[in-house]
Design a protein around this motif. Sequence first.
Motif, short mmCIF file in Angstrom:
data_model
loop_
_atom_site.label_atom_id
_atom_site.label_comp_id
_atom_site.label_asym_id
_atom_site.label_seq_id
_atom_site.Cartn_x
_atom_site.Cartn_y
_atom_site.Cartn_z
N GLU A 1 -16.25 -4.84 1.97
CA GLU A 1 -14.89 -4.30 2.07
C GLU A 1 -14.93 -2.81 2.40
O GLU A 1 -14.12 -2.33 3.20
N VAL A 2 -15.86 -2.08 1.82
CA VAL A 2 -16.00 -0.65 2.13
C VAL A 2 -16.28 -0.49 3.62
O VAL A 2 -15.62 0.30 4.30
N LEU A 3 -17.24 -1.25 4.13
CA LEU A 3 -17.59 -1.14 5.55
C LEU A 3 -16.41 -1.51 6.44
O LEU A 3 -16.12 -0.82 7.42
N GLU A 4 -15.69 -2.57 6.10
CA GLU A 4 -14.52 -2.98 6.90
C GLU A 4 -13.44 -1.89 6.88
O GLU A 4 -12.84 -1.59 7.91
N ARG A 5 -13.20 -1.30 5.73
CA ARG A 5 -12.19 -0.24 5.64
C ARG A 5 -12.64 1.00 6.42
O ARG A 5 -11.81 1.66 7.05
N MET A 6 -13.94 1.30 6.37
CA MET A 6 -14.45 2.44 7.15
C MET A 6 -14.24 2.18 8.64
O MET A 6 -13.81 3.07 9.39
N PRO B 1 0.81 -1.21 0.00
CA PRO B 1 0.00 0.00 0.00
C PRO B 1 0.85 1.27 0.00
O PRO B 1 1.81 1.37 0.75
N VAL B 2 0.49 2.19 -0.86
CA VAL B 2 1.10 3.51 -0.86
C VAL B 2 0.23 4.37 0.03
O VAL B 2 -0.97 4.49 -0.21
N ARG B 3 0.80 4.94 1.06
CA ARG B 3 0.01 5.71 2.01
C ARG B 3 0.39 7.18 1.91
O ARG B 3 1.56 7.52 1.73
N ASP B 4 -0.62 8.03 2.03
CA ASP B 4 -0.33 9.46 2.02
C ASP B 4 -0.07 9.92 3.45
O ASP B 4 -0.03 9.12 4.38
N ASP B 5 0.09 11.22 3.65
CA ASP B 5 0.45 11.73 4.97
C ASP B 5 -0.67 11.55 6.00
O ASP B 5 -0.45 11.73 7.18
N GLN B 6 -1.86 11.17 5.58
CA GLN B 6 -2.95 10.90 6.52
C GLN B 6 -3.09 9.41 6.79
O GLN B 6 -4.05 8.98 7.41
N GLY B 7 -2.18 8.60 6.31
CA GLY B 7 -2.25 7.17 6.55
C GLY B 7 -3.26 6.45 5.68
O GLY B 7 -3.69 5.36 6.02
N LEU B 8 -3.63 7.05 4.57
CA LEU B 8 -4.63 6.44 3.69
C LEU B 8 -3.96 5.83 2.48
O LEU B 8 -3.13 6.46 1.84
N ILE C 1 -12.58 5.73 -0.97
CA ILE C 1 -13.78 5.62 -0.14
C ILE C 1 -14.12 6.97 0.47
O ILE C 1 -15.28 7.41 0.46
N VAL C 2 -13.12 7.65 1.03
CA VAL C 2 -13.37 8.96 1.64
C VAL C 2 -13.88 9.94 0.59
O VAL C 2 -14.85 10.67 0.82
N LEU C 3 -13.25 9.97 -0.57
CA LEU C 3 -13.71 10.87 -1.63
C LEU C 3 -15.14 10.55 -2.05
O LEU C 3 -15.94 11.46 -2.31
N ALA C 4 -15.50 9.27 -2.08
CA ALA C 4 -16.85 8.87 -2.50
C ALA C 4 -17.90 9.17 -1.43
O ALA C 4 -19.09 9.25 -1.75
N THR C 5 -17.48 9.34 -0.18
CA THR C 5 -18.45 9.52 0.90
C THR C 5 -18.38 10.90 1.55
O THR C 5 -19.20 11.20 2.42
N GLN C 6 -17.46 11.74 1.15
CA GLN C 6 -17.29 13.00 1.88
C GLN C 6 -18.48 13.94 1.74
O GLN C 6 -18.68 14.81 2.59
N ALA C 7 -19.32 13.77 0.75
CA ALA C 7 -20.54 14.57 0.65
C ALA C 7 -21.70 13.87 1.35
O ALA C 7 -22.82 14.36 1.37
N MET D 1 -10.56 2.65 9.42
CA MET D 1 -10.21 4.08 9.48
C MET D 1 -10.73 4.71 10.76
O MET D 1 -10.06 5.56 11.36
N HIS D 2 -11.89 4.28 11.21
CA HIS D 2 -12.43 4.78 12.47
C HIS D 2 -11.53 4.37 13.64
O HIS D 2 -11.21 5.18 14.51
N GLU D 3 -11.11 3.10 13.65
CA GLU D 3 -10.23 2.62 14.72
C GLU D 3 -8.90 3.35 14.74
O GLU D 3 -8.32 3.56 15.80
N ARG D 4 -8.39 3.73 13.56
CA ARG D 4 -7.12 4.47 13.48
C ARG D 4 -7.29 5.95 13.77
O ARG D 4 -6.31 6.68 13.87
N GLY D 5 -8.52 6.41 13.89
CA GLY D 5 -8.76 7.81 14.18
C GLY D 5 -8.83 8.70 12.95
O GLY D 5 -8.94 9.92 13.08
N VAL D 6 -8.77 8.11 11.76
CA VAL D 6 -8.88 8.89 10.53
C VAL D 6 -10.31 9.43 10.41
O VAL D 6 -10.53 10.57 10.04
N ILE D 7 -11.28 8.58 10.75
CA ILE D 7 -12.69 8.96 10.78
C ILE D 7 -13.10 8.99 12.23
O ILE D 7 -12.93 8.00 12.95
N ARG D 8 -13.65 10.11 12.68
CA ARG D 8 -14.04 10.22 14.08
C ARG D 8 -15.34 9.49 14.35
O ARG D 8 -15.49 8.83 15.37
#
Length: 180
Positions: free
Chosen positions: A54-59, A12-19, A26-32, A62-69
């Motif tokens: 898979e979307v739900l598991e990844r969400m 996995p290539v991760r950006d500075d937010q750990g994504l 997923i974040v881009l598809a759900t941010q609205a 991300m919640h457990e990692r604190g990316v999504i509050r």
Amino acid sequence: MSVSTCRSREAPVRDDQGLDAHDRAIVLATQAGLPLVPDPWGEVGQRVGMSGEEVLERMRAMHERGVIRRIAAVPNHYRLGYVANGMTVWDVDDAEIDRLGREVAAIEGVSHCYRRPRHLPHWPYNLFAMLHGRSREEVERQAAVLRERLGEACRDHRILYSSRILKKTGLRLSRRAPQE
């Protein structure tokens, strides 16, 4: 169910937010907001090329990692008829605030409740609780219930009424892909 063979699965290539690229999609598809359909996870999965599971598991990850509050409904109270929205601020005894904050948060009608630092001498309030009503009188009745619950631990309070919506958005990312 689709199977991806893209490079990010193995390394996995991760950006500075750990994504990684999948999380970012997923974040881009759900941010609205999540789609208002019977299977929102499946709908998002179709948009980003993975299963709803898979979307739900990844969400969740991300919640457990604190990316999504949190994942929650964000209603527009004004459109629902709740035009008197008041942030109640309370000066509560610090020795009692944790217990009382939990009690206040559990009261029906309180949508947000949190502790904040005082800024003496101008701002003595350390407990905030958001109330929504169809009139200011309704909010004031709700605040009276909170005042009774806080009892002797409460020294003062105010109700700060909203005049407009300041923020109704969640996590936002640039559509530009991160540098690899």
